[in-house]
Design a protein around this motif. Structure first.
Motif, mmCIF file in Angstrom:
data_model
loop_
_atom_site.group_PDB
_atom_site.id
_atom_site.type_symbol
_atom_site.label_atom_id
_atom_site.label_comp_id
_atom_site.label_asym_id
_atom_site.label_seq_id
_atom_site.Cartn_x
_atom_site.Cartn_y
_atom_site.Cartn_z
ATOM 1 N N CYS A 11 -4.783 7.814 1.327
ATOM 2 C CA CYS A 11 -5.085 7.437 -0.047
ATOM 3 C C CYS A 11 -6.438 6.734 -0.051
ATOM 4 C CB CYS A 11 -4.007 6.542 -0.655
ATOM 5 S SG CYS A 11 -3.904 4.883 0.078
ATOM 6 N N LYS A 21 -3.447 8.705 -9.461
ATOM 7 C CA LYS A 21 -3.651 7.274 -9.246
ATOM 8 C C LYS A 21 -2.350 6.536 -9.533
ATOM 9 C CE LYS A 21 -8.591 7.184 -10.253
ATOM 10 N NZ LYS A 21 -9.665 6.618 -11.113
ATOM 11 N N HIS A 33 -8.660 1.610 -4.534
ATOM 12 C CA HIS A 33 -9.724 1.252 -5.478
ATOM 13 C C HIS A 33 -9.792 -0.249 -5.725
ATOM 14 C CE1 HIS A 33 -11.025 5.264 -7.226
ATOM 15 N NE2 HIS A 33 -10.040 5.589 -6.422
ATOM 16 N N MET A 40 -4.212 -0.656 -6.252
ATOM 17 C CA MET A 40 -4.278 0.601 -6.986
ATOM 18 C C MET A 40 -5.018 1.597 -6.116
ATOM 19 S SD MET A 40 -6.250 2.857 -8.913
ATOM 20 C CE MET A 40 -7.590 2.077 -9.805
ATOM 21 N N ALA A 41 -4.490 2.811 -6.004
ATOM 22 C CA ALA A 41 -5.078 3.800 -5.106
ATOM 23 C C ALA A 41 -4.983 5.194 -5.707
ATOM 24 C CB ALA A 41 -4.377 3.769 -3.748
ATOM 25 N N ARG A 42 -5.823 6.073 -5.191
ATOM 26 C CA ARG A 42 -5.770 7.492 -5.521
ATOM 27 C C ARG A 42 -5.132 8.217 -4.349
ATOM 28 N NH1 ARG A 42 -9.660 11.794 -5.624
ATOM 29 N NH2 ARG A 42 -11.356 10.395 -5.071
#
Length: 202
Positions: A44, A89, A47, A55-57
């Motif tokens: 991942c 996300k 962010h 929070m991640a993609r």
């Protein structure tokens, strides 16, 4: 699959901004993380991060309520729960607060350099440092480098091209250590989320 390619072929920098939301300090970052879903590992791109979550993609979107474990440079593998999802996300809440200052500390308590999460891999890479190209077995890989094995001797400090599996263009790296037939390569530019996930087949 990823829904956008905005990070492709970019290096992955460390923290760039710190901000506050609701009295909690969040640090805006672009760091590769390791996601563990049971016995399956994927990558991942984180962010932002705070003591309570991140929070991640993701390469594959999680679902709200899903239990995951995520590792980011400087932190152990942290268990938690997905709280919201928008496309690929998602917001991830840690089970216990974490010391996120460790994410931005390049030297660990034992004096070693903090490393990006490593992913075991069984594949071949083609290298050209000096003279004829040769093949090496990939043992593990991260955004910043890889561990390899080869019968072809190499020496610390050599710099050259590395063709990773399933990639059409080479990356560049430097041999940073050797031990018997094993050696480590540090990439000149960190791999993007897209590139690393493609190499890992996720």
């Amino acid at each position: 699959m990823l829904d956008d390619q905005d990070d492709q072929d970019r290096p992955v920098p460390t923290a760039v901004v710190r901000e506050r939301r609701g009295g909690q300090r969040h640090s805006i970052v672009l760091l590769i993380g390791k996601v563990c879903r049971g016995d399956h590992e994927t990558v991942c791109l984180v962010h932002n991060i705070s003591a309570f979550g991140l929070m991640a993609r993701f390469t594959t979107a999680p679902v709200v309520g899903e239990r995951l474990r995520i590792e980011v440079r400087g932190l152990p593998l942290v268990a938690g729960t997905v709280r919201w999802v928008k496309g690929v996300k998602a917001g991830f809440e840690f089970d216990e607060p974490q010391d996120v200052d460790r994410v931005f500390t390049l030297k660990q308590d034992d004096g070693r350099t903090a490393r990006s999460p490593r992913f075991p891999i069984a594949a071949l890479a083609r290298l050209r440092f000096e003279g004829a190209p040769f093949t090496a077995a990939l043992i593990d890989i991260s955004a910043g480098g890889a561990k390899m094995m080869s019968d072809t001797p190499v020496t610390t400090g050599l710099t050259g091209q590395i063709m990773l599996p399933d990639m059409e263009t080479p990356v560049y790296g430097t041999v940073c250590w050797t031990r018997d037939d094993s050696f480590g390569v540090r990439f000149v530019a960190s791999l993007s989320l897209t590139t690393l996930s493609q190499v890992l087949g996720c």
